[in-house]
Scaffold this motif. Structure first.
Motif, mmCIF file in Angstrom:
data_model
loop_
_atom_site.group_PDB
_atom_site.id
_atom_site.type_symbol
_atom_site.label_atom_id
_atom_site.label_comp_id
_atom_site.label_asym_id
_atom_site.label_seq_id
_atom_site.Cartn_x
_atom_site.Cartn_y
_atom_site.Cartn_z
ATOM 1 N N ASP A 143 -6.696 10.045 -7.526
ATOM 2 C CA ASP A 143 -7.797 10.962 -7.260
ATOM 3 C C ASP A 143 -7.250 12.133 -6.444
ATOM 4 O OD1 ASP A 143 -10.042 11.997 -5.341
ATOM 5 O OD2 ASP A 143 -11.119 10.965 -6.950
ATOM 6 N N MET A 144 -7.541 13.357 -6.873
ATOM 7 C CA MET A 144 -6.951 14.527 -6.236
ATOM 8 C C MET A 144 -7.515 14.800 -4.850
ATOM 9 S SD MET A 144 -4.557 15.712 -8.172
ATOM 10 C CE MET A 144 -4.173 13.965 -8.286
ATOM 11 N N GLN A 145 -8.662 14.222 -4.527
ATOM 12 C CA GLN A 145 -9.242 14.430 -3.199
ATOM 13 C C GLN A 145 -8.844 13.333 -2.220
ATOM 14 O OE1 GLN A 145 -13.482 14.866 -3.747
ATOM 15 N NE2 GLN A 145 -13.292 16.806 -4.844
ATOM 16 N N THR A 146 -8.801 12.091 -2.692
ATOM 17 C CA THR A 146 -8.554 10.969 -1.794
ATOM 18 C C THR A 146 -7.154 10.367 -1.941
ATOM 19 O OG1 THR A 146 -9.360 9.301 -3.353
ATOM 20 C CG2 THR A 146 -11.003 10.402 -1.951
ATOM 21 N N GLY A 147 -6.497 10.621 -3.081
ATOM 22 C CA GLY A 147 -5.199 10.027 -3.349
ATOM 23 C C GLY A 147 -5.264 8.590 -3.823
ATOM 24 N N LYS A 148 -6.462 8.042 -3.918
ATOM 25 C CA LYS A 148 -6.615 6.650 -4.324
ATOM 26 C C LYS A 148 -6.536 6.499 -5.835
ATOM 27 C CE LYS A 148 -9.462 5.280 -0.356
ATOM 28 N NZ LYS A 148 -10.765 4.721 0.077
ATOM 29 N N LEU A 149 -6.099 5.314 -6.265
ATOM 30 C CA LEU A 149 -6.047 4.978 -7.678
ATOM 31 C C LEU A 149 -7.184 4.028 -8.021
ATOM 32 C CD1 LEU A 149 -2.270 4.257 -8.408
ATOM 33 C CD2 LEU A 149 -3.661 6.022 -9.502
ATOM 34 N N LYS A 150 -7.900 4.317 -9.103
ATOM 35 C CA LYS A 150 -8.862 3.346 -9.616
ATOM 36 C C LYS A 150 -8.099 2.236 -10.328
ATOM 37 C CE LYS A 150 -12.696 6.518 -10.426
ATOM 38 N NZ LYS A 150 -13.521 7.207 -11.436
ATOM 39 N N SER A 151 -8.651 1.054 -10.305
ATOM 40 C CA SER A 151 -8.050 -0.025 -11.067
ATOM 41 C C SER A 151 -8.275 0.231 -12.548
ATOM 42 C CB SER A 151 -8.666 -1.365 -10.675
ATOM 43 O OG SER A 151 -10.012 -1.441 -11.137
ATOM 44 N N HIS A 152 -7.422 -0.358 -13.372
ATOM 45 C CA HIS A 152 -7.628 -0.262 -14.812
ATOM 46 C C HIS A 152 -8.997 -0.811 -15.202
ATOM 47 C CE1 HIS A 152 -2.998 -0.192 -15.630
ATOM 48 N NE2 HIS A 152 -3.464 0.974 -15.246
ATOM 49 N N ALA A 153 -9.390 -1.901 -14.567
ATOM 50 C CA ALA A 153 -10.666 -2.528 -14.910
ATOM 51 C C ALA A 153 -11.842 -1.596 -14.625
ATOM 52 C CB ALA A 153 -10.830 -3.835 -14.130
ATOM 53 N N GLU A 154 -11.819 -0.926 -13.476
ATOM 54 C CA GLU A 154 -12.910 -0.014 -13.138
ATOM 55 C C GLU A 154 -12.981 1.145 -14.123
ATOM 56 O OE1 GLU A 154 -14.573 2.740 -9.409
ATOM 57 O OE2 GLU A 154 -12.631 1.703 -9.242
ATOM 58 N N ARG A 155 -11.827 1.703 -14.455
ATOM 59 C CA ARG A 155 -11.826 2.847 -15.367
ATOM 60 C C ARG A 155 -12.292 2.426 -16.759
ATOM 61 N NH1 ARG A 155 -13.611 6.858 -16.727
ATOM 62 N NH2 ARG A 155 -12.489 8.411 -17.937
ATOM 63 N N LEU A 156 -11.915 1.243 -17.212
ATOM 64 C CA LEU A 156 -12.373 0.761 -18.510
ATOM 65 C C LEU A 156 -13.897 0.636 -18.539
ATOM 66 C CD1 LEU A 156 -9.624 -1.932 -19.134
ATOM 67 C CD2 LEU A 156 -10.001 0.105 -20.550
ATOM 68 N N ARG A 157 -14.472 0.114 -17.466
ATOM 69 C CA ARG A 157 -15.932 -0.020 -17.407
ATOM 70 C C ARG A 157 -16.605 1.347 -17.395
ATOM 71 N NH1 ARG A 157 -14.415 -4.191 -13.751
ATOM 72 N NH2 ARG A 157 -14.904 -2.853 -11.953
ATOM 73 N N GLU A 158 -15.990 2.309 -16.720
ATOM 74 C CA GLU A 158 -16.538 3.662 -16.716
ATOM 75 C C GLU A 158 -16.568 4.262 -18.117
ATOM 76 O OE1 GLU A 158 -15.316 5.228 -12.214
ATOM 77 O OE2 GLU A 158 -14.209 5.931 -13.969
ATOM 78 N N VAL A 159 -15.504 4.034 -18.886
ATOM 79 C CA VAL A 159 -15.444 4.605 -20.224
ATOM 80 C C VAL A 159 -16.540 4.027 -21.117
ATOM 81 C CG1 VAL A 159 -14.039 4.794 -22.325
ATOM 82 C CG2 VAL A 159 -13.034 5.282 -20.098
#
Length: 349
Positions: A14-30
């Motif tokens: 994330d360009m604001q926080t530097g944190k990475l989403k987990s693959h699982a979270e991003r898959l659910r978002e999609v």
């Protein structure tokens, strides 16, 4: 004119926080993004296959199937399936399954892949890059033509009078050819009479017009009805409430992602100047408010001949609510403008 979304399910910082989403979270978002795209009237949603840490979708068919039972009209496609390193039988079975779950809305976009991680992962030799694709495409097309298949090749075990199941709802199951602009792949699609997808992500989109004409000439020479063939573009972009807001929102993750890939491939640095130049009316970035993005898509249809437009969003990782907003604007505001303008233009000609 069909309009939709494509994603590689990026998981970059994330360009604001530097944190990475987990693959699982991003898959659910999609899955949520696909459901929204269906609700706002978009025509197609594509998911790309990758096998590296910064992309979460190694199995597009599974991800698309998760959204299939929650959607009603939107077509669901890979973008692309790396056919060269895959087993065509399994690819066909996966997408035939998706076709059944979605009641006839599945598509396969087959490509050779611009990333190479899948080749060593699945035991393929990169020196066979082109030969693998040609052979496996031949098998894939035979699988959709006939329930009982006999086939022999160099890179996969032969098949003799074997049934392949399940059978898809659509007959035939749509197979597109994805191309980064290589004339060889364009000619291949034309000879086979298969729909073509062009990755228009740099330079001027009008530079692709000669490739579209080559595709049509090749298809006509092979005896195919050119009027029934469809041509799509895959292009990076973002829709915001204003053009300035859209440009500022889309730049940070785009800069990061382009420079990661650029470093791997020996490209020069990607900066705001290059980004803003690509946002111009003649450039390949579709970033702006609804009016501006619609204007660029209409131009692409008239000058290049594209009949399906896939907006690739996000590029890199963006906040989920911003991606959802862009999808909502694309479906509710951009798509109606484009469809109305193209329909009027076609009536005149």
């Amino acid at each position: 004119m069909e309009i939709g979304i494509s994603t590689f399910v990026e998981t970059t910082p994330d360009m604001q926080t530097g944190k990475l989403k987990s693959h699982a979270e991003r898959l659910r978002e999609v899955v949520e993004e696909i459901v929204l795209a269906d609700r706002v009237g978009l025509d197609v949603f594509g998911v790309g296959e990758h096998h590296r840490a910064d992309y979460a979708a190694s199995s597009p068919a599974v991800l698309l199937a998760a959204a299939a039972s929650q959607t009603f009209n939107i077509r669901l496609t890979s973008a692309v399936t790396v056919l060269s390193s895959a087993d065509p039988v399994r690819v066909f079975q996966d997408f035939a399954t998706l076709d059944g779950i979605s009641n006839g809305r599945a598509e396969i976009m087959a490509g050779r892949g611009s990333f190479i991680e899948s080749f060593p992962l699945f035991g393929q030799d990169l020196s066979d890059y082109n030969e693998l694709f040609n052979e496996k495409l031949d098998l894939l097309l035979k699988l959709r033509e006939s329930e009982i298949v006999t086939w022999d090749g160099k890179h996969r075990a032969a098949i003799y009078q074997r049934g392949v199941y399940p059978r898809p709802v659509q007959n035939p199951l749509p197979v597109w050819i994805g191309s980064g602009g290589n004339p060889e792949s364009v000619v291949r699609a034309g000879k086979l009479g298969l729909p073509l997808v062009l990755a228009i992500i740099g330079g001027r989109p009008t530079q692709f017009a000669p490739l579209v004409q080559l595709y049509k000439r090749t298809a006509a020479a092979a005896g195919h009805d050119v009027s029934k063939l469809t041509i799509a573009s895959h292009s990076h972009g973002f829709v915001g409430e204003t053009t300035r807001a859209a440009a500022d929102a889309f730049f940070p993750s785009t800069e990061y992602a382009m420079n990661v890939i650029g470093k791997e491939r020996g490209w020069g640095p990607y900066d705001r100047q290059a980004y803003d130049a690509a946002r111009s009316l003649e450039g390949a970035l579709y970033v702006g408010d609804a009016d501006y993005v619609a204007k660029k898509i209409i131009k692409l249809r008239k000058e290049v001949g594209i009949t399906r437009f896939l907006l690739h969003v996000p590029l890199g990782s963006m906040p989920h609510d911003e991606v959802m907003s862009a999808i909502r604007l694309l479906g509710a505001e951009v798509a109606p403008r484009v469809r109305e303008a193209i329909a009027e233009w076609e009536r005149e000609f």
